[in-house]
Design a protein around this motif. Structure first.
Motif, short mmCIF file in Angstrom:
data_model
loop_
_atom_site.label_atom_id
_atom_site.label_comp_id
_atom_site.label_asym_id
_atom_site.label_seq_id
_atom_site.Cartn_x
_atom_site.Cartn_y
_atom_site.Cartn_z
N LEU A 5 0.74 -1.19 -0.01
CA LEU A 5 0.05 -0.04 -0.09
C LEU A 5 0.77 1.21 0.06
CD1 LEU A 5 -2.70 -0.96 2.60
CD2 LEU A 5 -3.03 -0.81 -0.02
N LEU A 6 1.91 1.42 0.72
CA LEU A 6 2.86 2.50 0.64
C LEU A 6 3.51 2.60 -0.76
CD1 LEU A 6 4.46 2.23 4.20
CD2 LEU A 6 2.80 3.70 3.51
N ALA A 7 4.05 1.53 -1.11
CA ALA A 7 4.40 1.52 -2.30
C ALA A 7 3.62 1.92 -3.36
CB ALA A 7 4.99 0.15 -2.82
N ALA A 9 0.74 3.98 -2.95
CA ALA A 9 0.69 5.46 -2.51
C ALA A 9 1.96 6.28 -3.07
CB ALA A 9 0.48 5.72 -1.13
N ALA A 10 2.79 5.85 -2.90
CA ALA A 10 4.21 6.62 -3.25
C ALA A 10 4.23 6.69 -4.93
CB ALA A 10 5.46 6.05 -3.01
N THR A 11 4.04 5.61 -5.53
CA THR A 11 4.03 5.69 -6.94
C THR A 11 2.94 6.68 -7.68
OG1 THR A 11 4.50 3.44 -7.04
CG2 THR A 11 3.49 4.12 -8.90
N PHE A 12 1.60 6.55 -6.85
CA PHE A 12 0.47 7.47 -7.30
C PHE A 12 0.97 9.19 -7.07
CE2 PHE A 12 -3.27 10.09 -5.96
CZ PHE A 12 -3.90 9.78 -7.11
#
Length: 92
Positions: A5-7, A9-12
């Motif tokens: 989820l963090l990855a 979100a960071a990509t978004f």
């Protein structure tokens, strides 16, 4: 699961930021530095101050030289700031 989820979100966030910067500038790109100021586009200097005792051609050269040497030069008064609150007449 949390790492995924963090990855995501960071990509978004990165994708959204690059899209915002990818918007074209409505004014177009800035001109190259050598084309920003043309000698023909510069307005003539103001008339010489009362203390000027030379020709008008010499006044134009004087304004160009003083403007290049002193960032604070004011051609209307023929003065520049040499220390906060203190001015001097350009003697070039």
């Amino acid at each position: 699961m949390r790492k995924i989820l963090l990855a995501a979100a960071a990509t978004f966030i990165i994708a959204a930021g690059t899209q915002a910067h990818a918007q074209p500038d409505p004014n177009g790109p800035p001109p190259p530095p050598e084309m920003r100021h043309h000698r023909d586009d510069t307005p003539p200097p103001p008339p010489p101050p009362p203390h000027w005792r030379h020709s008008h051609d010499q006044w134009q050269r004087h304004v160009e030289q003083c403007s290049e040497r002193y960032r604070s030069y004011n051609p209307r008064t023929d003065r520049y700031v040499y220390r906060r609150g203190h001015t001097a007449i350009c003697r070039l």
